[in-house]
Motif scaffolding. Structure first.
Motif: not given
Length: 266
Positions: A170-197
């Protein structure tokens, strides 16, 4: 006492690797193989300690979660452009594919050899994302568009292969869409919650019969260790990512795969 040490070791492994781009599932399979901790009880234990790691992220992002649910307004901190539709677009692709191919994934891909393939392939993907990162259009998580969220969700599908790493994909995918490392990581962690639950809850419904009162302390130790270690790991990783990017984690994956292949599988 031996079981308690296994609970601690696997809890540490889960907490350290769940949100780092190195694949927690892959590491748990590999360490489980080394510790000879496999079978139904081990599979159920892995689900429980994953829930511990999820709780850690929920604690760290509780303000953002309440804001997404419309239960909190904090305009001084969040511009509130990110909403539940972003999250939904990011989790639907992997959830649909996971449901369709759940049995095949569990049957054919959960082995040390397939994990090593995932570790290497995921590392290559991360290096490629760093090399071909698009011009940054989303410096913060609130700058992400719906298209970027969906693209990150498509990248997350790669993590259905054990060893590939959900956060790495997800972080690598975010970089390829034009997201910064911070934005990609924050979004990755946030969507992990419903995904993993969803994923852990589905697995737990199918394997809850393997839980017993006699194992309560064993599972509790693993859950607590995973929770505490994940808290530290997420905070440390966010600081580290701004300095070292993804490439060093990719090299670690190659090294881990090579060492396990040489000393264990050969």
């Amino acid at each position: 006492m031996h079981d308690y040490w296994i609970a601690v070791i696997q809890g540490i492994v889960e907490g350290l690797t769940e949100f780092l781009p190195v694949s927690s599932t892959g590491h748990l399979i590999l360490t489980g193989d080394l510790l000879h901790f496999e079978g139904p009880k081990a599979a159920t234990f892995e689900i429980v300690i994953q829930l511990g790691a999820i709780l850690a992220v929920a604690v760290l992002y509780w303000r953002r979660i309440l804001q997404l649910l419309g239960l909190r307004r904090d305009r001084s901190r969040f511009r509130s452009q990110l909403n539940l539709l972003h999250v939904l677009l990011a989790i639907l692709p992997a959830m649909i594919l996971g449901l369709l191919f759940h049995k095949a994934i569990k049957t054919y891909l959960f082995s040390p050899k397939t994990v090593l393939i995932g570790l290497v392939a995921g590392g290559i993907f991360m290096i490629a994302a760093e090399k071909w990162q698009r011009r940054v259009r989303a410096r913060e998580i609130d700058d992400l568009s719906y298209g970027q969220a969906f693209s990150i969700g498509l990248a997350q599908c790669l993590a259905l292969w054990p060893g590939f790493s959900r956060s790495g994909a997800t972080i690598a995918g975010g970089l390829l869409t034009g997201a910064s490392h911070k934005a990609a990581a924050d979004f990755s962690f946030l969507i992990a919650i419903p995904m993993m639950v969803a994923a852990s809850g589905y697995d737990l419904l199918k394997s809850y019969k393997d839980l017993s009162i006699a194992d309560l302390d064993f599972f509790a130790i693993g859950f607590a260790v995973s929770f505490l270690v994940a808290l530290l790991a997420v905070v440390s990783f966010l600081k580290l990512l701004e300095r070292v990017k993804l490439t060093p984690f990719a090299y670690y994956r190659f090294l881990a795969a090579a060492l396990f292949w040489i000393f264990v599988l050969r």
